[in-house]
Write an enzyme that holds these catalytic residues in place. Structure first.
Site, PDB file in Angstrom:
ATOM      1  N   ALA A   9      47.388   6.316   3.270  1.00 44.29           N
ATOM      2  CA  ALA A   9      47.083   5.335   2.227  1.00 44.29           C
ATOM      3  C   ALA A   9      48.306   5.255   1.322  1.00 44.29           C
ATOM      4  O   ALA A   9      49.072   6.223   1.204  1.00 44.29           O
ATOM      5  CB  ALA A   9      45.847   5.729   1.430  1.00 44.29           C
ATOM      6  N   SER A  10      48.491   4.111   0.689  1.00 45.25           N
ATOM      7  CA  SER A  10      49.736   3.889  -0.051  1.00 45.25           C
ATOM      8  C   SER A  10      49.825   4.653  -1.365  1.00 45.25           C
ATOM      9  O   SER A  10      50.904   5.075  -1.774  1.00 45.25           O
ATOM     10  CB  SER A  10      49.912   2.389  -0.323  1.00 45.25           C
ATOM     11  OG  SER A  10      50.060   1.685   0.887  1.00 45.25           O
TER      12      SER A  10
END
Length: 210
Positions: A9-10
């Site tokens: 996930a960023s």
């Protein structure tokens, strides 16, 4: 068959493990188990991803690199993607993505003949390249739209920016004060190296101002 799943996930605010159940179910439906899972919160544009690099270090020829989608692997600029793809290929890893049906046949290569396997591998490699290019284009378009929205908001006097994560900033400052390097600080704080560099630069400016 040794399956290594990669979850990304960023930002730390996002749940990198969100797709874990889907990956495990997919493997089970093909008669396999996920043997090892690598999870991190870092931008897909970054080349320096500790968990992905650890996966590559651990991998052996014939292993499967299982992801939810190709954009979990890369939203990189082309040179960085080429470097990553070369590393994946040199390890003999087979990329399987839930949203890329042509890759699913890698889960049962021992059930098809060599010629068919090689043909399918060539087709899948082309599709992976296309999906990586699309992921990068999508990232660029979203950044452009975001920049346009910010510019418009600034013109209207309503843009305030995203509030900083004070706990994260404090943690990074502590790590930097303890002489951790950029990569080590990012790894321990579970953020990108870009975030660490920004916080470091903010510290430098404040020290100059003082």
């Amino acid at each position: 068959m040794f399956i290594r799943s990669y979850l990304r996930a960023s930002t730390v605010e996002q749940d990198a493990n969100r797709a874990n159940a889907a990956l495990e179910q997919f493997a089970a439906e093909h008669g396999h188990l996920v043997a090892s899972t690598y999870t991190e919160n870092v931008s897909g544009t970054e080349a320096d991803r500790p968990e992905l690099l650890r996966l590559l270090k651990d991998a052996r020829k014939g292993d499967v690199l299982l992801v939810e989608s190709i954009d979990r692997l890369s939203r990189m600029e082309d040179p960085d993607w080429r470097t990553l793809k070369a590393a994946i290929d040199s390890k003999g890893l087979r990329i399987v993505a839930l949203d890329l049906p042509t890759s699913h046949l890698a889960m049962r290569t021992n059930q098809i003949d060599e010629f068919t396997s090689r043909m399918l591998a060539a087709i899948n490699n082309m599709m992976v390249e296309m999906m990586a290019a699309i992921a990068r284009k999508d990232y660029q378009q979203r950044r452009e739209r975001q920049a346009q929205g910010i510019a418009k908001a600034k013109q209207g006097g309503i843009y305030k920016g995203r509030p900083a994560d004070q706990d994260l900033h404090k943690r990074v400052r502590e790590l930097l004060a303890a002489n951790f390097g950029i990569r080590a600080a990012a790894r321990h704080a579970k953020c990108s190296t870009t975030t660490v560099l920004k916080i470091r630069d903010q510290l430098s400016r404040s020290e100059v101002a003082d």
